[in-house]
Design an enzyme around this catalytic site. Structure first.
Site, mmCIF file in Angstrom:
data_model
loop_
_atom_site.group_PDB
_atom_site.id
_atom_site.type_symbol
_atom_site.label_atom_id
_atom_site.label_comp_id
_atom_site.label_asym_id
_atom_site.label_seq_id
_atom_site.Cartn_x
_atom_site.Cartn_y
_atom_site.Cartn_z
ATOM 1 N N ARG A 172 -67.136 85.805 99.428
ATOM 2 C CA ARG A 172 -66.850 84.680 98.548
ATOM 3 C C ARG A 172 -66.734 83.266 99.342
ATOM 4 O O ARG A 172 -67.347 82.308 99.127
ATOM 5 C CB ARG A 172 -65.674 84.703 97.703
ATOM 6 C CG ARG A 172 -65.923 85.808 96.518
ATOM 7 C CD ARG A 172 -64.999 85.991 95.438
ATOM 8 N NE ARG A 172 -65.117 84.813 94.382
ATOM 9 C CZ ARG A 172 -64.146 83.848 94.709
ATOM 10 N NH1 ARG A 172 -63.010 83.903 95.434
ATOM 11 N NH2 ARG A 172 -64.091 82.814 94.024
ATOM 12 N N CYS A 211 -71.275 88.346 112.944
ATOM 13 C CA CYS A 211 -71.810 87.449 114.175
ATOM 14 C C CYS A 211 -72.485 86.333 113.646
ATOM 15 O O CYS A 211 -73.607 85.761 113.494
ATOM 16 C CB CYS A 211 -72.955 88.238 115.081
ATOM 17 S SG CYS A 211 -72.467 89.706 115.876
ATOM 18 N N PRO A 237 -64.216 89.194 79.901
ATOM 19 C CA PRO A 237 -63.653 88.991 81.211
ATOM 20 C C PRO A 237 -63.918 89.660 82.350
ATOM 21 O O PRO A 237 -63.879 91.280 82.202
ATOM 22 C CB PRO A 237 -62.124 88.950 80.792
ATOM 23 C CG PRO A 237 -61.837 89.774 79.890
ATOM 24 C CD PRO A 237 -63.265 89.743 78.942
HETATM 25 C C1 LIG Z 1 -70.362 87.478 85.203
HETATM 26 C C2 LIG Z 1 -70.277 87.631 83.729
HETATM 27 C C3 LIG Z 1 -69.008 87.865 82.977
HETATM 28 C C4 LIG Z 1 -67.635 87.814 83.766
HETATM 29 O O1 LIG Z 1 -67.333 86.524 84.086
HETATM 30 P P1 LIG Z 1 -65.837 86.428 84.909
HETATM 31 O O2 LIG Z 1 -66.096 84.958 85.379
HETATM 32 O O3 LIG Z 1 -65.834 87.322 85.952
HETATM 33 O O4 LIG Z 1 -64.973 86.495 83.947
HETATM 34 C C5 LIG Z 1 -69.123 87.948 81.574
HETATM 35 N N1 LIG Z 1 -70.359 87.858 80.999
HETATM 36 C C6 LIG Z 1 -71.461 87.908 81.591
HETATM 37 C C7 LIG Z 1 -72.625 87.939 81.051
HETATM 38 C C8 LIG Z 1 -71.435 87.763 83.093
HETATM 39 O O5 LIG Z 1 -72.602 87.783 83.763
#
Ligand SMILES: *Cc1c(COP(=O)(O)O)cnc(C)c1O
Length: 424
Positions: A322, A353, A285
């Site tokens: 984001r 800008c 995560p």
């Molecule tokens: C970005 C990523 C994650 C984490 O994704 P979240 O959506 O932030 O939980 C886990 N594994 C890999 C390979 C990623 O590229």
């Protein structure tokens, strides 16, 4: 909490409250006092929230599965203090570049529990990872198999690897953060994975231990995760399975993500059903660990009425990209009067800008005025990491708060930092 603040309790870090002065507190710290002491914009992190979510993941997995690891997908919030705190809590780490590897090692992660990802790792990055003794390299392409074999041979070692499979399932998320669909830049299709598994198994310096999949980010439904596990389960029987990250969070009250325990329960169940109960199971995560821990504070610079009410703050796309990248939505409130009725619908604009530099559209606020401190919750993931210096804006500090004590763990940039790499 009551009234307005209570309505935002679903997005504020655990332990946030309105204090006796009627102002919003995060980690026991009054946000107006933080704004005065550290300036704005600033990322305010409730340390206890961060720790609680790490524990929630560890508890949820350990209650259901014996052989596991929970890895912090560190691209979500890659600063030393966050790496260190999550290492302390007992997590492993996922890195996606030599830079993130450097930071994770420096913060004290056990190299054996670091996983290197990436669809375009350079030979130098592979060298650094093998030399550091990372636990696993996650192979992403056919050419990388040859490259890593060469690197491991040159260091006279064997490197444990996982093969990343793109299971051909697409979660319901923004296309820019969907990674599991068939036409993806990441990983091997199930068909190509079979050939890759054969090649890796034949490589003298690679030790194939299992499979990896990560189907996307900010997913609010569990079915795609289940479908992904079913797909990779059909590819053979391995000791290790990494089911990636991707669990979504609520940025606004219209989003209802599964709880961490519900997500883990569903994934463990499908792994036990489709694979075995004794595999080594890894979770990765990012967002669900760190997003909710953080509130960004800004100072309102101007309020303009035309067709809409435009509230302009002293940050924007430089501290939170984001909204511009993914059309992401947020809620917000005034830190000095969180209980006041939020009766005015406003657009919160950044200072850059670009007309597209709008942090939040149509957010109700309590009569904002220049000088007010605006708090935007759920900015712990992909805020700091996507920060930039557009318009020569200085990147914001990271302030850790706990039980009323605040400390800067990343300082604000200085004008000298802006020129630090210039050679002329
Ligand atoms: C970005 C990523 C994650 C984490 O994704 P979240 O959506 O932030 O939980 C886990 N594994 C890999 C390979 C990623 O590229």
């Amino acid at each position: 909490m009551t009234a307005t603040a209570a309505n935002l309790s679903h997005v504020l870090p655990l332990g946030s409250r309105v204090n006796a002065r009627g102002r919003l507190e995060v980690g026991g710290c009054d946000l107006l006092e933080l704004a005065r002491e550290f300036g704005t914009p600033a990322y305010v992190v409730a340390e206890d929230d961060l720790r609680a979510r790490a524990r929630a993941f560890l508890d949820a997995v350990s209650a259901r599965h014996r052989d596991y690891d929970v890895l912090f997908a560190s691209k979500a919030f890659p600063c030393t203090a966050v790496y260190r705190l999550l290492a302390e809590e007992g997590l492993g780490c996922d890195v996606a570049s030599g830079g993130e590897l450097f930071l994770a090692l420096r913060a004290g992660f056990d190299p054996a529990r670091i996983y290197l990802h990436g669809n375009a790792k350079s030979e130098i990055e592979l060298h650094e990872a093998v030399a550091a003794g990372v636990g696993y390299v996650v192979l992403d392409s056919a050419s990388e198999i040859e490259r890593l074999e060469r690197v491991a041979a040159a260091q006279r070692t064997r490197q444990a690897v996982l093969v990343r499979v793109t299971p051909g399932v697409a979660g319901d998320t923004h296309h820019a953060i969907s990674t599991g669909q068939a036409d993806s830049k990441f990983g091997f299709s199930p068909h190509d994975a079979e050939a890759a598994i054969g090649r890796v198994s034949a490589a003298a310096h690679l030790d194939l231990v299992g499979l990896h999949c990560h189907i996307g980010s900010q997913l609010l439904e569990l079915e795609p995760f289940v479908a992904a596990v079913r797909t990779i389960a059909a590819l053979g029987d391995f000791p290790v399975y990494n089911v990636g990250g991707g669990l979504g969070v609520a940025y606004t009250d219209s989003q209802q993500p599964p709880a961490i325990s519900e997500y883990v329960e569903t994934l463990v169940a499908v792994v036990h059903r489709e694979l075995r109960t004794d595999v080594r199971l890894l979770f990765e995560p990012g967002r669900a660990l760190v997003a909710n821990s953080t509130v960004t504070i800004y100072t309102v610079q101007s309020v303009k009425e035309n067709v809409s009410t435009w509230v302009a703050v002293d940050g924007g796309m430089s501290d939170n990209l984001r909204p511009m990248l993914y059309g992401s939505t947020y809620e917000a409130l005034l830190a000095g009067r969180p209980l006041a009725p939020a009766s005015r619908r406003c657009h919160v604009a950044g200072k850059h800008c670009e007309s597209g530099d709008v942090l939040i559209r149509d957010v109700p606020l309590a009569d904002p005025a220049p000088g007010d401190v605006l708090a935007v919750p759920v900015t712990g993931a992909y805020g700091y990491s996507l920060a930039n210096n557009y318009n020569g804006v200085l990147r914001a500090p990271v302030i850790f708060c706990r039980e009323g004590t605040a400390r800067a763990v990343v300082r604000r940039e200085s004008y000298d930092d802006l020129a630090a790499r210039d050679l002329e």
